[in-house]
Design an enzyme around this catalytic site. Sequence first.
Site, PDB file in Angstrom:
ATOM      1  N   GLU A  45       0.837  -1.210   0.000  1.00  0.00           N
ATOM      2  CA  GLU A  45       0.000   0.000   0.000  1.00  0.00           C
ATOM      3  C   GLU A  45       0.868   1.256   0.000  1.00  0.00           C
ATOM      4  O   GLU A  45       0.608   2.208  -0.753  1.00  0.00           O
ATOM      5  CB  GLU A  45      -0.897  -0.009   1.235  1.00  0.00           C
ATOM      6  CG  GLU A  45      -1.686   1.268   1.449  1.00  0.00           C
ATOM      7  CD  GLU A  45      -2.092   1.467   2.893  1.00  0.00           C
ATOM      8  OE1 GLU A  45      -2.368   2.614   3.274  1.00  0.00           O
ATOM      9  OE2 GLU A  45      -2.116   0.476   3.652  1.00  0.00           O
ATOM     10  N   ASP A  49       0.761   3.823  -3.319  1.00  0.00           N
ATOM     11  CA  ASP A  49       0.344   5.223  -3.227  1.00  0.00           C
ATOM     12  C   ASP A  49       1.266   6.106  -4.057  1.00  0.00           C
ATOM     13  O   ASP A  49       0.826   7.028  -4.745  1.00  0.00           O
ATOM     14  CB  ASP A  49       0.351   5.643  -1.758  1.00  0.00           C
ATOM     15  CG  ASP A  49       0.004   7.110  -1.568  1.00  0.00           C
ATOM     16  OD1 ASP A  49      -1.082   7.525  -1.981  1.00  0.00           O
ATOM     17  OD2 ASP A  49       0.846   7.843  -1.005  1.00  0.00           O
ATOM     18  N   ASP A 118      -7.011   1.081   0.461  1.00  0.00           N
ATOM     19  CA  ASP A 118      -5.672   0.576   0.749  1.00  0.00           C
ATOM     20  C   ASP A 118      -5.324  -0.607  -0.164  1.00  0.00           C
ATOM     21  O   ASP A 118      -4.208  -0.705  -0.680  1.00  0.00           O
ATOM     22  CB  ASP A 118      -5.579   0.127   2.205  1.00  0.00           C
ATOM     23  CG  ASP A 118      -5.632   1.293   3.184  1.00  0.00           C
ATOM     24  OD1 ASP A 118      -5.489   2.447   2.746  1.00  0.00           O
ATOM     25  OD2 ASP A 118      -5.824   1.039   4.389  1.00  0.00           O
ATOM     26  N   GLU A 121      -4.392   0.469  -3.696  1.00  0.00           N
ATOM     27  CA  GLU A 121      -3.011   0.942  -3.779  1.00  0.00           C
ATOM     28  C   GLU A 121      -2.035  -0.226  -3.744  1.00  0.00           C
ATOM     29  O   GLU A 121      -1.022  -0.231  -4.464  1.00  0.00           O
ATOM     30  CB  GLU A 121      -2.729   1.913  -2.636  1.00  0.00           C
ATOM     31  CG  GLU A 121      -3.486   3.233  -2.763  1.00  0.00           C
ATOM     32  CD  GLU A 121      -3.356   4.114  -1.534  1.00  0.00           C
ATOM     33  OE1 GLU A 121      -3.688   5.301  -1.637  1.00  0.00           O
ATOM     34  OE2 GLU A 121      -2.935   3.609  -0.475  1.00  0.00           O
TER      35      GLU A 121
END
Length: 228
Positions: A45, A49, A118, A121
């Site tokens: 995650e 991002d 989450d 990502e």
Amino acid sequence: MRLSADLKAFEGRIGHAFGKPALLVQAVTHASISSPTRADNQRLEFLGDRVLGLSMAEALLAADSGASEGQLAPRFNALVRKETCAEVAREIGLGEVLKLGRSEMMSGGRRKEALLGDAMEALIAAVYLDAGFEAARALVLRLWGPRIGAVAPDARDPKTSLQEWAQARAMPPPVYAEAGRSGPDHQPVFTVAVTLANGATERASAGSKRVAEQMAARALLSRMEQGS
């Protein structure tokens, strides 16, 4: 490692076949079920991002060569925020293949916005580690495509816009307060009130406090602008 039938079908939905299937398994494994021998998706995650951010920044620059940084920043924020990631996750059925602990499953984890965002990502990071940046960027453009062209020219967060409206009139920042909560624990509905120093107030309800705050801010700003 062989993927289960549901993960093989998921590969088809996202348009990427993993050369390293273990990365996909990790991307869909929540911390509630992780163990010393089963890695969860938290580290992915963190990486995803950043990969999403770079992919989206490039896409926005390409889509509008004349836009300033001040115009691009709110559009970028609207496209990479957790709510948007969760929307994309729902569209590809990511929640259906998540590996969750019993408690998280019982509390409706497959539908939770933060958990879905989450995991989205983490999926982007898994594709990046599996096949490189070009493959990850292609995934982002494929899944976010219509949103990139449809993002509002002025995509500022409603809370930011309301605060700027108040500051322009020498008012202190708006005050947000939880006014109520209903629904079951696994699917709560929050009611939030926002109030300006002049006494004007609006309420809104949503499945998360953040979304409720945004909705209330948008409603109050609209009322204030119509009355000015």
